[in-house]
Each structure stands twice: as structure tokens, then as C-alpha cells.
Design an enzyme around this catalytic site. Sequence first.
Site, PDB file in Angstrom:
ATOM      1  N   GLU A 304       0.835  -1.202   0.000  1.00 22.25           N
ATOM      2  CA  GLU A 304       0.000   0.000   0.000  1.00 22.25           C
ATOM      3  C   GLU A 304       0.868   1.250   0.000  1.00 22.25           C
ATOM      4  O   GLU A 304       1.821   1.338   0.777  1.00 22.25           O
ATOM      5  CB  GLU A 304      -0.932   0.026   1.217  1.00 22.25           C
ATOM      6  CG  GLU A 304      -1.967   1.128   1.114  1.00 22.25           C
ATOM      7  CD  GLU A 304      -2.895   1.185   2.332  1.00 22.25           C
ATOM      8  OE1 GLU A 304      -4.065   1.544   2.162  1.00 22.25           O
ATOM      9  OE2 GLU A 304      -2.441   0.884   3.452  1.00 22.25           O
ATOM     10  N   GLY A 438       3.496   1.789  10.896  1.00 18.32           N
ATOM     11  CA  GLY A 438       3.145   1.200  12.180  1.00 18.32           C
ATOM     12  C   GLY A 438       2.600  -0.203  12.008  1.00 18.32           C
ATOM     13  O   GLY A 438       2.925  -1.111  12.769  1.00 18.32           O
ATOM     14  N   MET A 440       0.195  -2.753   8.716  1.00 19.79           N
ATOM     15  CA  MET A 440      -0.461  -2.819   7.409  1.00 19.79           C
ATOM     16  C   MET A 440      -1.486  -3.933   7.427  1.00 19.79           C
ATOM     17  O   MET A 440      -1.195  -5.060   7.803  1.00 19.79           O
ATOM     18  CB  MET A 440       0.579  -3.057   6.314  1.00 19.79           C
ATOM     19  CG  MET A 440      -0.020  -3.253   4.929  1.00 19.79           C
ATOM     20  SD  MET A 440      -0.962  -1.800   4.408  1.00 19.79           S
ATOM     21  CE  MET A 440      -2.189  -2.567   3.336  1.00 19.79           C
ATOM     22  N   GLU A 441      -2.708  -3.596   6.970  1.00 20.98           N
ATOM     23  CA  GLU A 441      -3.871  -4.457   7.171  1.00 20.98           C
ATOM     24  C   GLU A 441      -4.041  -5.558   6.141  1.00 20.98           C
ATOM     25  O   GLU A 441      -5.168  -6.029   5.925  1.00 20.98           O
ATOM     26  CB  GLU A 441      -5.139  -3.598   7.161  1.00 20.98           C
ATOM     27  CG  GLU A 441      -5.489  -2.921   5.833  1.00 20.98           C
ATOM     28  CD  GLU A 441      -4.927  -1.525   5.658  1.00 20.98           C
ATOM     29  OE1 GLU A 441      -5.412  -0.774   4.807  1.00 20.98           O
ATOM     30  OE2 GLU A 441      -3.984  -1.180   6.402  1.00 20.98           O
ATOM     31  N   ASN A 442      -2.975  -6.038   5.485  1.00 22.60           N
ATOM     32  CA  ASN A 442      -3.103  -7.110   4.498  1.00 22.60           C
ATOM     33  C   ASN A 442      -4.111  -8.160   4.981  1.00 22.60           C
ATOM     34  O   ASN A 442      -4.026  -8.630   6.114  1.00 22.60           O
ATOM     35  CB  ASN A 442      -1.753  -7.795   4.284  1.00 22.60           C
ATOM     36  CG  ASN A 442      -0.611  -6.804   4.143  1.00 22.60           C
ATOM     37  OD1 ASN A 442      -0.597  -5.970   3.262  1.00 22.60           O
ATOM     38  ND2 ASN A 442       0.345  -6.902   5.059  1.00 22.60           N
ATOM     39  N   HIS A 473      -7.094  -1.030  15.196  1.00 30.05           N
ATOM     40  CA  HIS A 473      -7.181  -0.322  13.915  1.00 30.05           C
ATOM     41  C   HIS A 473      -7.068  -1.298  12.745  1.00 30.05           C
ATOM     42  O   HIS A 473      -7.893  -1.275  11.816  1.00 30.05           O
ATOM     43  CB  HIS A 473      -6.064   0.728  13.850  1.00 30.05           C
ATOM     44  CG  HIS A 473      -6.075   1.571  12.613  1.00 30.05           C
ATOM     45  ND1 HIS A 473      -6.604   2.835  12.579  1.00 30.05           N
ATOM     46  CD2 HIS A 473      -5.614   1.325  11.354  1.00 30.05           C
ATOM     47  CE1 HIS A 473      -6.478   3.340  11.370  1.00 30.05           C
ATOM     48  NE2 HIS A 473      -5.870   2.435  10.603  1.00 30.05           N
ATOM     49  N   GLU A 474      -6.081  -2.166  12.798  1.00 33.72           N
ATOM     50  CA  GLU A 474      -5.848  -3.078  11.676  1.00 33.72           C
ATOM     51  C   GLU A 474      -6.934  -4.138  11.557  1.00 33.72           C
ATOM     52  O   GLU A 474      -7.291  -4.537  10.445  1.00 33.72           O
ATOM     53  CB  GLU A 474      -4.467  -3.740  11.810  1.00 33.72           C
ATOM     54  CG  GLU A 474      -3.304  -2.770  11.897  1.00 33.72           C
ATOM     55  CD  GLU A 474      -3.297  -1.728  10.797  1.00 33.72           C
ATOM     56  OE1 GLU A 474      -3.664  -2.059   9.648  1.00 33.72           O
ATOM     57  OE2 GLU A 474      -2.922  -0.574  11.066  1.00 33.72           O
ATOM     58  N   HIS A 477      -9.908  -2.770   9.785  1.00 32.32           N
ATOM     59  CA  HIS A 477      -9.691  -2.719   8.335  1.00 32.32           C
ATOM     60  C   HIS A 477     -10.141  -3.999   7.638  1.00 32.32           C
ATOM     61  O   HIS A 477     -10.422  -3.977   6.427  1.00 32.32           O
ATOM     62  CB  HIS A 477      -8.208  -2.520   8.036  1.00 32.32           C
ATOM     63  CG  HIS A 477      -7.791  -1.089   7.896  1.00 32.32           C
ATOM     64  ND1 HIS A 477      -8.464  -0.183   7.100  1.00 32.32           N
ATOM     65  CD2 HIS A 477      -6.752  -0.406   8.438  1.00 32.32           C
ATOM     66  CE1 HIS A 477      -7.863   0.981   7.154  1.00 32.32           C
ATOM     67  NE2 HIS A 477      -6.818   0.887   7.966  1.00 32.32           N
TER      68      HIS A 477
END
Length: 1035
Positions: A304, A438, A440-442, A473-474, A477
Site C-alpha cells: 500500500e 506502524g 499494514m492491514e493485508n 485499527h488493523e 480494516h
Amino acid sequence: MDPFDSNSSDRANLPRNMIENSMFEEEPDVVDLAKDSTAFPTFPALDPDDVVYEPRSSRLLVRGLGENDMDEDEEDCESSARLLGMSFMNRSSANRPSSSPYTRQPPPRSCSRPSARTMVVCVLFLVIVASMTMVLYFLPGCTFTKTGCRKTNQTTPLVPVNPKSSSGEPFPWNGYRLPQSVHPLSYEVTLNPNLDNMTFTGCTVIHMSVQHNTKRIVLHSAKLNITRATFKLGEGEAEAVTVLEYIPRQQIAVQFSEDLKAGQSCVLTLEYSANLSHTYGGFYNSSYTDKDGKKRVLAATQFEPLSAREAFPCFDEPAFKATFLIKISRNTDFMTLSNMPLAKSTPLANGLVQDEFKKTSVNMSTYLVAFIVANFTPMSKNVSDTLVSVYSVPEKKEHTDYALETSSKLLAFYNDFFEIKYPLEKLDLVAIPDFLAGAMENWGLITFRETSLLVGQHSSPLEKQVVASVVAHELAHQWFGNLVTMSWWNDLWLNEGFATYMQYMSLQAVMPNLDIGNLFLSVRFRALDKDALNSSHAISTEVNKPEQVEEMFDSVSYEKGASILLMLNASLLGEQQFRKGIIEYLKQFSGSNTVTNDLWNSLTRVEVSAQHLNVSEMMSSWTSQKGFPLVTVSRKGDEVTLTQEHFLLTSDDATHTSNLWNIPVTYVTDNCSVAPECRQVFNLKTKSGTLKLAESVKWLKLNYRNTGFYIVHYGDEGWAALIDALKSNFSVFTHEDRASLIHNMFALSRLGRVSFQQVLNLLHYMSNETETTPVTEALMQLNVLYQLLDKRQEQDLVPRMKNYVMNQFGSLMDKQTWKEEESVSKQELRAALLGAACSLGEENYINQAKELFKRYLNSSGTQQIPGDLQQVVFTVVGQSDEDWDALLTLYKHATYDAEKRSMLRGLASTQDARRITWILKAGLRGDIIQTQELPLVISTVSNSFAGYLFVWDFIQENWDRLIEKFPLGSFAIQSIIKSATSQFSTQAHLDQVKGFFSSLKERGSQMRSVQEALETIRLNQRWMEKNLSMLQKLL
């Protein structure tokens, strides 16, 4: 039919702006296209993509009649005649008879008359040349009737200009966004990374469907050496094809001699080789040192927003969703991870093992694909039929327990809250030793910095709050962003604003002991500060370049997006209305892409209150324009008038928005002010509105608990009443409202609406304050002012500001202890107070910090420093000459990452010029200090008087190396620019910053963060010039 016809004249290959500008060159006096135009060659119809992406400026300038073409029955003959006659005739047409604008005037008598033959030949030649030119280039979409009227002509479209591919051939696409003619259905990606020489080979098979007739396929590829390509149409045989590459837009294309027909299926196979990236994007290599001091290597991904194309050729835009099947080969002493569970492992003849993962059970955007080759160890548990695992390097396995517990709770919460079960079989959370973001929501494979996921045995609740926030947060997502994805990066807030809002809302419900509300309040204040600048942008704003996409990852998309969702939720009647709306949104658009209005429409459909609130109408004013409103209050008798305007700190050359905001104004009064039921609502949709209030009411406070995204000015009398109430009994306001009053007062001071005397009057009550948020907000605002005075070398004012802070907060500082503290809120409060005391040079507090460090050092780490005080202690130590080297030794051997990061900030706090130079260079090299920490190092060094000019010089000298490591416009670059310039307040520094960034041109001069930096310096300069004399009197 391909519009890039090889028979096009040479002129068609001119740059687009040259074609448009040639309209204004002198043309022959007579141009009559009403003659026989059938003699001229015709052109094939455009690919629908060319129509869609035709630049607006081209339609306006080339066609000459504007964008809104009239219907054939309504055509304006006079306008057409004007276009033919006046635009291309000699400019002296004013002397011609009005009856015939096309008739040439006779030449002056002094000129000899040419022969009839010469006249005929010249006129015929001019007519032919001018007519061909106009038909082919100036009026591509039109023909004309004998009376001169314009009508649509489908046979003479605009011929786009071909950019040149890397091979020198014309590249068949001239847009930043990909054409819509072909859509991917599935990818099969096979990768063979070599972690010895840091290279990889790959093969990508893309199954596609043709959406409409086209002679080309255009997709993305960056830094990949494509060695072989084949194409298969339907059930036919695969044939070799030539791949063209246009490097400036990271696009590749395959052209065909005949149309691919709508509805057909096809397969493109691409083989390639590449180097593993040495930055933090794409498929990149990394390393770490294990507990035995041995270097370990790994490869991981960060796609991203625009880097999937660096690992495999793909349609690298969010709306091109597809399924993915990933295969990766590895050495036997490594393991691999991807979005889906492992399906099988196959030994290869070369001694390697190929891991094949299950095909994704959902359609995904390319930026969510992920894979890792490493030697990690998991801790796992089952949650609602989903295997949740937390991976780390083997020696940090014991630090994964908290993340596993937290993610399990949050996954169960989100499954229930959204009424949609997490759709994949497994959910991996992976701590990567070298990771810039911080997290990444893969989908199914969330990647984290170690500091954002791992928690040590002696971690404080404040450190756990950080980890829980990132995990929340992740995980949010996985629904907002993964299941439902924004159509394009202009609506990034649909991903990030929602995930930010849900991280705070979910933790308040699942882990209330973390006091997450204080953090949410603080980030809303900072979002207001950024959005008050003219250089800000609308939540939903156009993006057309890679650096513009990168710059969307900022506090407007994240924190402002979350703030307006909070405001909306607070304005809807009934606790479940907002939840019903987002469930409706997720279910309707599951697996799809959306725009902002899709969300508002979903929320409007479920709004069932008596007021029948149109959410779309209300909220579009908050997403379509930048900034936020200033609401001014005035009272006269029993009437209160509320007036709104754009709160904009920069008035010179500012872009004021003409629109108003639809503001759900909340308020309380001295009759009832703390409990939620005290809150009253007034909808301010127009420039001003009036509400009734009993004259006996002494004061009213707007924006209850600061749930609205606006600032309030109460006027001199209103502020005086609120300040009196604070002095008498500050508990008549919630702690959020007290913090809100402090923030608003400082903001109004920067705007010039209140004097600094009023600011000090408001802060007079602070010595009695007991809650965290008002104290931390006041200290932060005063520290900004203190730093500006310090950097300007205002040597008489700096000690007086220090004395003021100590007088106001000294009693609170004295109440703090240096022992373990369980409450997160109290940890935040004492860290802020003791940190301020030490930074102001108070010897008593500095000595206590040094003593705590000495006990820690002498005990070989067995006697811990409380987690919330580590930063205070290490900063004091880093500023002392005698202990800096000892701290550096500890840093080199530290294994717990949150503690190590605090040590790094301490080291960067040094006042020694040589050490400052060393630590900046070490961060850039990436050996002792990881380059991922360079933005933190720069921010910390910038805070000290000794270091801030070193940082500015360092950035100027190393700019090209910085943008090699961090993409232009990225959050890292934004942070570096802000840290280096935000404390400048003189004309000399303004000129330096402006001169440097303007010299960069395409290497960064147009970034929004540069405009923000220049604006901030001007505002600092203006405030100082206006208030220095007053500070001399008041402090």
C-alpha cells in the site's frame, strides 16, 4: 479500433499542450469547412476508455464550444460561424462588412493586383491546407452543415498523443489511471526469491475479462525485467507477445492487431526477474541480529498504496479486485506466509521447497496481497472458527501473548458488532524487525512494527495501550478497507477514517481500563490544528500523481475522518442508529468498491427518527470542502445568536470556501452541564441561527465533550463567564470540555481573535486541575510557544516562560511519584508533568531521573524503570555528557523494542554537536540505528536548541538519499519536513525553506507538506511579531 493509427500525421505526435496552443497561431484569412469535406481521411471510433479519460482542458480548448455540447436540434449557428470565421481569420476583421464575415477585403490600392491564375492557385492551396488542419486536429469531434451549424461526427475523434515507451515505440495509453477495457479475474503468482543475492524471479498468470472492445491491455509494472510474455484468447493457443513499458507511469501494455471483443476471456502470462527492494516498499529484504549475534535475513512486503507492481505485474488500483493464488519457493530453513493458509509444500529438484497457498476465498485489491519469507515462530488460538496467530522472531515469542489475547477479543467483538463474520480461515499478525509503517492491514496477514505488536513482561499499561490501539485499527480494516474498499485513493478516508474511529470505539467497549478516550480527544485536537491551515485539503479530494496518493495518508484522512464519524454518531438519535447504518453499508457493498456518498446513503436509509435526518446532505459539507467552521456566540437578552465562518489561520491569498457547514451544535449550560442528558442540540445549517435561553443562565458551553469538529468563540463576555466558572468550580465541566476550552482559546489566539492575556486568564485555574487531558493539552500548547521563543533566541523571555510554567504546574509536578503506577490516565499525566519539569532544567527532577537510571544500570536491568517514565529518564540521561555512552551501549544490546525506542529518543536528545551529527548519519546508514527510525531521530533532534539547525542542514544535504528511502509524499517525508521547519519563525528561515524546496522541482517542490511548512513558518512569524511585546509585559 486503436486511435494510435500509424497513418496519423506527424503533428499528432506533438505534446498535447503544443496541439492546443497551436490554435492561437496565425491562420489563413479564409477557412471554409462547409466545402466538400469528404475528401479528407476519416479516423476510427475511439476506444471508450479514451472518451472517458479525455482531459477536460482538451475538450474546452480544442473543440472551442465548451464541455456541454448542444443537441443537434438546439445547435447555435452563430457560435459555429464565429468559430469558423472569427477564430481563424485575420485579426483585423473589424473592418469587414457584417453581411459576409467570410469575404476577403480588397487589397490596398498601392498593391499590384496578382494575376487571376495566381489568385486561384493561392486561394485553393490555402483552403486545402487550412481545412485539413482544422478537420484533423482543431475540430476532431465535429462537422459543419452548409449553414455553418455544428453537429456531432463520430468519424473524426480526437487523436491522443502517444508517449514513448522505453523501446522508443509509441505507448498505447496516455493516462495515469488504467483503462477500464479489461478487468482481472484471478492471478496466479509464482515467486522465487534468493535471499543470498537479494534477487527474485517470478511468473504471473492473469485471467481477465474484456469489458468492451479494445486493441490493448494496460497494467502496472515497476522495476521488473519482463523476460517473456504470452497471451491466450478464449480457448485458443497461447502466443508470444511484445510488452511495451512506459516507465514514468509504471505501466506496461500489450497491443493487438484486432479488437478483443467485449465478453471474451483471456490470459496474460508474464515471466520476469528483479532485485528485492532495499527500501520499505514492494517485495523488500530486511535483516536483524538474533540473540547469538548472528545476522538473519528475511523478505517481506509492503504494497500500500502503489507497490504491488514492484513484486508482480498487476492492475494496481483498488477497484480492480480479483482472487490470488500465491506460490513461493524457499530454502528448507525458512518458512513462508501469505494471505491464505498453506495448501501444500513441494520439494524441488534444486533442493528448495515450493509453498503453495490456497486461492483467496474473497476478491481482493492488489495492495492487500502480502507474503513473507523468514524464520518466525507463532503463538496461536482459535476464535470463532478462525485460527489467530501472532508471529515473531523466535527469541521474542514470549512477547506475543498480549497481542494474541487482544486480537482474539477484538475479532470476537467485530464479528458481533458488524454482524458479518471475518471471512478468511486464518488471521496472522506478524512482527517484522524492519518495517516503516506502524502496521499494514493485508487481508489475513497483518504486518506490524515490533513496537506496535510486542509487549514485554514489564511493559506499562501505557505501552499496552499503544499495541491495543494499532491492533484494533488493523482488525477494523478487515471490514472497512478489505471487505468494502474505496474505489480510488481520493476516498482513502473510507478506509482510514473508519478504522481510526473503530479502534477507539472498540477499545472503549472491550478494554475500558486503557482509557483510550483521552488519546482520541488529543488526536482530534491535532486534526483541527492541521485542518486550520490553507494548505489542508478536503477529506475527499482529487489525486492524480503518486506523491498525491502518498500524501492522502495524513491526519485529515485518519483523524478528521474519525472525528466527523464521531460527530455524526453523536448527532443521531438512538444508540444503534449509526451501527445499523454501517452494517447496512457493509452488507450492501461486501466485496465491492465504494465512494463517500454510498456510506451517507446507507446511513440515511436507516435513519428513522422524527427529524428524518438526511445524512448525505448533512455530511457532504464535511467531506467535500477543506477546513472546519468557527462558531461565534453572542447573547442579547434571552436570544443566543450562533454565526459560522471558515476557521482559517492564513487570511492572505487564502482559498476561502464559500460553502457553509451543516453543524449539529451541542451545548450545555450552568443549569446542567456534566451528565449526557444535559446535552441539547441545535442544527446550524445557515450562516447564522438563533436559539432561546433563559436570561438567568450565566454561561453556556458549546460542543459538549468536544464531539463536534469545530471551534467556538464566545466573545469577551462569554469567555469571562466561562473563566469565572472554572475558577469557582472547574468540575462543573467535563474534563473533555475543560480541555476543549483550552484548545479553542489557544487556537483563537493564533487566529488573532483573543489576546494572550485571555489565554493566561483561562490557565489560571490549572494548579487545581486533577485530570489528564486539560493538563496535557495546556502543557503541549505552552511547549510550542516555549520552543519558538527558544529557537528565536529570545533570551529574556525564555526564562520567564519557564518560570510561568513552573508557577502554574509546579504543585502538580510535586504530587507525582517515580514508582509504578497502574492507571493509564495517571501514567499519561505524570509522564507529561515530569517530562516538562526535566526539559525546563529543574535540577530536583533531573537528579531523581538520573538516580533511577543509575539503579537500573547497576542492577543489570533487573530493577526496572516504570514504562511510562522510561522516556523521561532516558531523555535526561541522553542530555548528560557522562551517561550518553552508557545509554548507547544499552541501546545496542536492548532486545525489547519499546524500551529500545525510548533509549533512541534519549540518545537523540543530546546537546553535543558531534553526537548529533553522528546519530543523524547513523540513522541514514541504517547499521546501528535502523533507517525506519530516522523520522523519529529527526523529530527528537529538532526539539533541542542544539540540534534544530543541524537537522535543517542534514535534510538539505541528504534530500536525494531521503527520497530514495522514503517515497515522495509519504508520511515519513511529511514528518521529516514538519519536524525540521515547524519551529522556524523568522524571515531568514522562511526564505531558506522556500528557496530549497523550490529548487527541487519534480523532486518534491509541489508536495502539500512543503506548502504546509511555508504556511506554518509565516504563521509563527506573524504571531511572534504581534505578541512579543505583550509577552514582555505579561510574563
